[in-house]
Design a protein around this motif. Structure first.
Motif, PDB file in Angstrom:
ATOM      1  N   GLY A  82      52.484  32.717  41.762  1.00  0.00           N
ATOM      2  CA  GLY A  82      52.888  33.388  42.988  1.00  0.00           C
ATOM      3  C   GLY A  82      51.661  33.767  43.783  1.00  0.00           C
ATOM      4  N   SER A  83      50.683  32.858  43.787  1.00  0.00           N
ATOM      5  CA  SER A  83      49.352  33.156  44.329  1.00  0.00           C
ATOM      6  C   SER A  83      49.305  33.225  45.843  1.00  0.00           C
ATOM      7  CB  SER A  83      48.356  32.099  43.848  1.00  0.00           C
ATOM      8  OG  SER A  83      48.800  30.796  44.196  1.00  0.00           O
ATOM      9  N   GLY A  84      50.283  32.618  46.525  1.00  0.00           N
ATOM     10  CA  GLY A  84      50.218  32.588  47.974  1.00  0.00           C
ATOM     11  C   GLY A  84      49.055  31.734  48.443  1.00  0.00           C
ATOM     12  N   ILE A  85      48.375  32.197  49.477  1.00  0.00           N
ATOM     13  CA  ILE A  85      47.249  31.459  50.058  1.00  0.00           C
ATOM     14  C   ILE A  85      45.959  32.152  49.633  1.00  0.00           C
ATOM     15  CG2 ILE A  85      46.180  30.722  52.220  1.00  0.00           C
ATOM     16  CD1 ILE A  85      49.077  30.902  53.436  1.00  0.00           C
ATOM     17  N   PRO A  86      45.066  31.463  48.918  1.00  0.00           N
ATOM     18  CA  PRO A  86      43.869  32.118  48.369  1.00  0.00           C
ATOM     19  C   PRO A  86      42.806  32.375  49.433  1.00  0.00           C
ATOM     20  CG  PRO A  86      43.836  29.803  47.820  1.00  0.00           C
ATOM     21  CD  PRO A  86      45.151  30.061  48.521  1.00  0.00           C
ATOM     22  N   THR A  87      43.062  33.385  50.258  1.00  0.00           N
ATOM     23  CA  THR A  87      42.109  33.754  51.302  1.00  0.00           C
ATOM     24  C   THR A  87      40.913  34.464  50.694  1.00  0.00           C
ATOM     25  OG1 THR A  87      43.458  35.724  51.651  1.00  0.00           O
ATOM     26  CG2 THR A  87      43.842  33.875  53.119  1.00  0.00           C
ATOM     27  N   ALA A  88      39.989  34.920  51.529  1.00  0.00           N
ATOM     28  CA  ALA A  88      38.724  35.492  51.053  1.00  0.00           C
ATOM     29  C   ALA A  88      38.957  36.591  50.030  1.00  0.00           C
ATOM     30  CB  ALA A  88      37.944  36.037  52.240  1.00  0.00           C
ATOM     31  N   GLY A  89      38.121  36.596  49.001  1.00  0.00           N
ATOM     32  CA  GLY A  89      38.207  37.619  47.969  1.00  0.00           C
ATOM     33  C   GLY A  89      39.282  37.366  46.952  1.00  0.00           C
ATOM     34  N   ASN A  90      39.688  36.095  46.777  1.00  0.00           N
ATOM     35  CA  ASN A  90      40.725  35.824  45.805  1.00  0.00           C
ATOM     36  C   ASN A  90      40.131  35.616  44.422  1.00  0.00           C
ATOM     37  OD1 ASN A  90      43.406  34.829  44.713  1.00  0.00           O
ATOM     38  ND2 ASN A  90      43.883  35.067  46.875  1.00  0.00           N
ATOM     39  N   VAL A  91      40.986  35.154  43.482  1.00  0.00           N
ATOM     40  CA  VAL A  91      40.660  35.212  42.067  1.00  0.00           C
ATOM     41  C   VAL A  91      39.373  34.474  41.720  1.00  0.00           C
ATOM     42  CG1 VAL A  91      41.480  34.643  39.751  1.00  0.00           C
ATOM     43  CG2 VAL A  91      43.091  35.493  41.469  1.00  0.00           C
ATOM     44  N   HIS A  92      39.250  33.215  42.150  1.00  0.00           N
ATOM     45  CA  HIS A  92      38.081  32.448  41.715  1.00  0.00           C
ATOM     46  C   HIS A  92      36.788  33.025  42.274  1.00  0.00           C
ATOM     47  CE1 HIS A  92      38.990  30.596  45.613  1.00  0.00           C
ATOM     48  NE2 HIS A  92      37.754  30.097  45.623  1.00  0.00           N
ATOM     49  N   GLU A  93      36.843  33.577  43.493  1.00  0.00           N
ATOM     50  CA  GLU A  93      35.644  34.174  44.064  1.00  0.00           C
ATOM     51  C   GLU A  93      35.223  35.422  43.306  1.00  0.00           C
ATOM     52  OE1 GLU A  93      36.150  32.764  48.714  1.00  0.00           O
ATOM     53  OE2 GLU A  93      36.749  34.792  48.128  1.00  0.00           O
ATOM     54  N   VAL A  94      36.182  36.283  43.008  1.00  0.00           N
ATOM     55  CA  VAL A  94      35.875  37.528  42.293  1.00  0.00           C
ATOM     56  C   VAL A  94      35.376  37.221  40.886  1.00  0.00           C
ATOM     57  CG1 VAL A  94      36.839  39.684  41.413  1.00  0.00           C
ATOM     58  CG2 VAL A  94      37.556  38.823  43.647  1.00  0.00           C
ATOM     59  N   ALA A  95      36.086  36.343  40.183  1.00  0.00           N
ATOM     60  CA  ALA A  95      35.709  36.024  38.806  1.00  0.00           C
ATOM     61  C   ALA A  95      34.346  35.361  38.738  1.00  0.00           C
ATOM     62  CB  ALA A  95      36.771  35.132  38.169  1.00  0.00           C
ATOM     63  N   ARG A  96      34.054  34.491  39.697  1.00  0.00           N
ATOM     64  CA  ARG A  96      32.807  33.721  39.627  1.00  0.00           C
ATOM     65  C   ARG A  96      31.583  34.519  40.060  1.00  0.00           C
ATOM     66  NH1 ARG A  96      34.596  27.451  41.060  1.00  0.00           N
ATOM     67  NH2 ARG A  96      35.582  27.125  39.016  1.00  0.00           N
ATOM     68  N   ARG A  97      31.802  35.669  40.650  1.00  0.00           N
ATOM     69  CA  ARG A  97      30.653  36.540  40.897  1.00  0.00           C
ATOM     70  C   ARG A  97      30.092  37.038  39.567  1.00  0.00           C
ATOM     71  NH1 ARG A  97      34.042  39.177  45.069  1.00  0.00           N
ATOM     72  NH2 ARG A  97      33.611  38.088  47.037  1.00  0.00           N
ATOM     73  N   ALA A  98      30.964  37.191  38.581  1.00  0.00           N
ATOM     74  CA  ALA A  98      30.538  37.637  37.256  1.00  0.00           C
ATOM     75  C   ALA A  98      30.205  36.470  36.342  1.00  0.00           C
ATOM     76  CB  ALA A  98      31.632  38.500  36.612  1.00  0.00           C
ATOM     77  N   ASP A  99      30.952  35.370  36.476  1.00  0.00           N
ATOM     78  CA  ASP A  99      30.710  34.188  35.651  1.00  0.00           C
ATOM     79  C   ASP A  99      31.054  32.947  36.469  1.00  0.00           C
ATOM     80  OD1 ASP A  99      30.738  32.045  33.885  1.00  0.00           O
ATOM     81  OD2 ASP A  99      31.492  33.249  32.220  1.00  0.00           O
ATOM     82  N   PRO A 100      30.043  32.192  36.898  1.00  0.00           N
ATOM     83  CA  PRO A 100      30.297  31.004  37.723  1.00  0.00           C
ATOM     84  C   PRO A 100      31.163  29.955  37.036  1.00  0.00           C
ATOM     85  CG  PRO A 100      27.986  31.637  37.820  1.00  0.00           C
ATOM     86  CD  PRO A 100      28.605  32.455  36.734  1.00  0.00           C
ATOM     87  N   GLY A 101      31.328  30.061  35.727  1.00  0.00           N
ATOM     88  CA  GLY A 101      32.133  29.084  35.008  1.00  0.00           C
ATOM     89  C   GLY A 101      33.598  29.446  34.893  1.00  0.00           C
ATOM     90  N   ALA A 102      34.025  30.554  35.511  1.00  0.00           N
ATOM     91  CA  ALA A 102      35.430  30.960  35.427  1.00  0.00           C
ATOM     92  C   ALA A 102      36.330  29.875  36.005  1.00  0.00           C
ATOM     93  CB  ALA A 102      35.639  32.275  36.170  1.00  0.00           C
ATOM     94  N   ASP A 110      55.870  27.805  47.422  1.00  0.00           N
ATOM     95  CA  ASP A 110      55.906  27.499  48.850  1.00  0.00           C
ATOM     96  C   ASP A 110      55.045  26.276  49.148  1.00  0.00           C
ATOM     97  OD1 ASP A 110      55.429  27.393  51.613  1.00  0.00           O
ATOM     98  OD2 ASP A 110      55.601  29.563  51.830  1.00  0.00           O
ATOM     99  N   PRO A 111      55.638  25.187  49.648  1.00  0.00           N
ATOM    100  CA  PRO A 111      54.849  23.967  49.896  1.00  0.00           C
ATOM    101  C   PRO A 111      53.750  24.156  50.931  1.00  0.00           C
ATOM    102  CG  PRO A 111      57.037  23.754  50.855  1.00  0.00           C
ATOM    103  CD  PRO A 111      57.067  24.986  50.006  1.00  0.00           C
ATOM    104  N   VAL A 112      53.977  25.016  51.919  1.00  0.00           N
ATOM    105  CA  VAL A 112      52.954  25.252  52.931  1.00  0.00           C
ATOM    106  C   VAL A 112      51.786  26.027  52.325  1.00  0.00           C
ATOM    107  CG1 VAL A 112      52.446  26.291  55.170  1.00  0.00           C
ATOM    108  CG2 VAL A 112      54.640  25.147  54.781  1.00  0.00           C
ATOM    109  N   ALA A 113      52.087  27.058  51.530  1.00  0.00           N
ATOM    110  CA  ALA A 113      51.022  27.813  50.862  1.00  0.00           C
ATOM    111  C   ALA A 113      50.209  26.900  49.949  1.00  0.00           C
ATOM    112  CB  ALA A 113      51.620  28.965  50.056  1.00  0.00           C
TER     113      ALA A 113
END
Length: 271
Positions: A82-102, A110-113
């Motif tokens: 139910g991630s929606g649209i991964p705009t700025a500050g989403n999961v991969h960005e936050v996680a990879r600040r701590a570990d680039p391999g996340a 939603d097909p558009v999302a």
């Protein structure tokens, strides 16, 4: 960021007479990945419940705190349903600040999302996007791309933010989460945020009626019902609480705003 046109987003799959929960969420955040129909109904929703954008921002802040907590506790894999649209500050960005391999899998119905997400994340290794219904657990868990990105023999953070209140009791959301629980290994986490119907019940019920008129019904729940959704996951401190109370970065929270924050959040761990 890649621009996505209506035609390229989802050929033949867009109903421009109905808003989308994912695109409404983007609108409340001030994003640009939404259509005129979403903005029209979004304005109506905000007129009815002016604190709605603040609650959506609180949900996004909760997401970031939960991801950072997971990374601090050794988790490097995230399944965001139910991630929606991964705009700025989403999961991969936050996680990879701590570990680039996340590694992250985004899932949305939603097909558009999904189309927006794939365009925005093109070329981003260790991240994939799947179009699926969270209730179809096997379609999610057995997908080849999901299996390529996530190793289910290692702990995973399962994120279900702002999506379970789109699932009626008749579809047994607790049982659905139980199927994910059984597929995850020990040490995995479940994160839930969920609209509340017992903090400002009159506004919550009016909001449900409004969304039902949009054709996107919601089923808000009380604290005890949200707590029950965790099933066999052990709920971690501070429990199921209004979003600003969950491990806040700052304790300077306005008590009046806190009382009116009609969204619960919590995290559970599989033993």
């Amino acid at each position: 960021m890649t621009a996505v046109t209506v035609r390229s987003a989802a050929p033949g799959q867009i109903d421009l007479t109905r808003p989308s929960c994912a695109r409404l969420y983007d609108y409340y955040l001030g994003g640009s990945h939404n259509f005129a129909i979403d903005r029209e109904y979004g304005r109506r929703a905000i007129a009815q419940w002016p604190q709605l954008p603040a609650m959506v921002r609180a949900n996004r802040d909760f997401l970031r705190r939960a991801v950072r907590y997971a990374v601090r506790n050794g988790i490097r894999q995230f399944l965001d349903i139910g991630s929606g649209i991964p705009t700025a500050g989403n999961v991969h960005e936050v996680a990879r600040r701590a570990d680039p391999g996340a590694r992250v899998v985004y899932v949305d119905i939603d097909p558009v999302a999904v189309a927006h997400s794939r365009a925005m994340l093109a070329g981003c290794s260790g991240v994939t996007v799947l179009q699926a219904d969270l209730r179809d657990t096997q379609a999610v868990l057995r997908d080849s791309e999901v299996r390529r990105v996530i190793d289910f023999s290692r702990p995973v953070a399962l994120l279900t933010l702002g999506v379970l209140h789109q699932i009626p009791d008749a579809d047994d959301p607790r049982g659905v989460l139980g199927e994910y629980h059984d597929a995850l290994c020990s040490g995995s986490l479940l994160v839930i945020s969920h609209g509340a119907d017992d903090i400002e019940p009159d506004r919550a019920h009016a909001h449900q009626r409004l969304y039902a008129g949009f054709g996107t019904p919601l089923w808000f729940r009380g604290r005890s019902q949200v707590l029950d959704l965790f099933g066999d996951f052990e709920v971690l401190e501070p429990g199921v609480v209004p979003l600003p109370e969950w491990r806040p970065d700052s304790f300077e929270v306005d008590a009046h705003d806190l009382h009116r924050m009609s969204v619960y959040g919590g995290m559970g761990r599989k033993s």
